[in-house]
Every structure is written in C-alpha cells, then in structure tokens.
Design a protein around this motif. Structure first.
Motif: not given
Length: 107
Positions: A7-8, A13-15, A20-21
């Motif tokens: 993954l980039t 970061t997106e995952l 977290f949300r």
C-alpha cells in the motif's frame, strides 16, 4: 490479494483513519463500557485515545486543548459524557486498577 506492505502511505493513512473512525463509532455505540473497564482489560481508555490524538496533532504543529482532543473521542464534551454515561466504579474495580498501576510502576 494486496499485502499491507504494497500500500502507498496515502492508502495506509486512509485505512488507518477509517479504522479509527470505526473504533470511535463502536465506543459511541457502547457507552455502557466504562473507561475503567477499558483500562483494566486493554490498558487504554477514551481519555488515552484523546490524549494520543492531541499528541499526534502536536507532532504536526497543531495546538489542541486536552478537552477538545478528548471531545473528538467522546463525541461531546468529556464532562458532559461523564455526567450522562459514567457510572460509579466499584471498589473492586478501583482496587484492580490500583494494583495494575502499581505493577506497571514496578511495585
């Protein structure tokens, strides 16, 4: 199947942010789980998450108050959450918490 190492940074970061949300939503859906329960089981609580979020902000030059950072986790002012949802802690849980803290401190 994609391996996490492939993954980039942006994807990670997106995952991470999505997870977290989801954790915050899960905690919000389970207000019956008290902070003392989280501390005894997992050695962290809602306050810890708020403090970690504040520390992450500070590392990026963002100055947040402790209350505002914790409100991000609680979904409201922490004092309001405590007034509405926090229950009295049993003496047994308090003793278990103190024992756990003492063990962490080496005593």
């Amino acid at each position: 199947m994609t391996h996490p190492d492939d993954l980039t940074d942006a994807q990670r970061t997106e995952l991470d942010a999505a997870a977290f949300r989801r954790l915050l939503a899960h905690l919000d859906d389970h207000k019956e789980v008290q902070n003392i329960d989280l501390m005894l089981l997992a050695d962290f609580c809602r306050n810890c998450l708020g403090d970690w979020w504040r520390e992450a902000a500070a590392e990026r030059g963002i100055d947040l108050s402790r209350t505002d950072a914790r409100a991000r986790v609680y979904g409201m002012d922490p004092d309001d959450w405590k007034a509405q949802y926090q229950t009295e802690t049993s003496p047994e849980k308090l003793e278990a918490f103190k024992a756990k803290q003492a063990a962490k401190a080496g005593g």
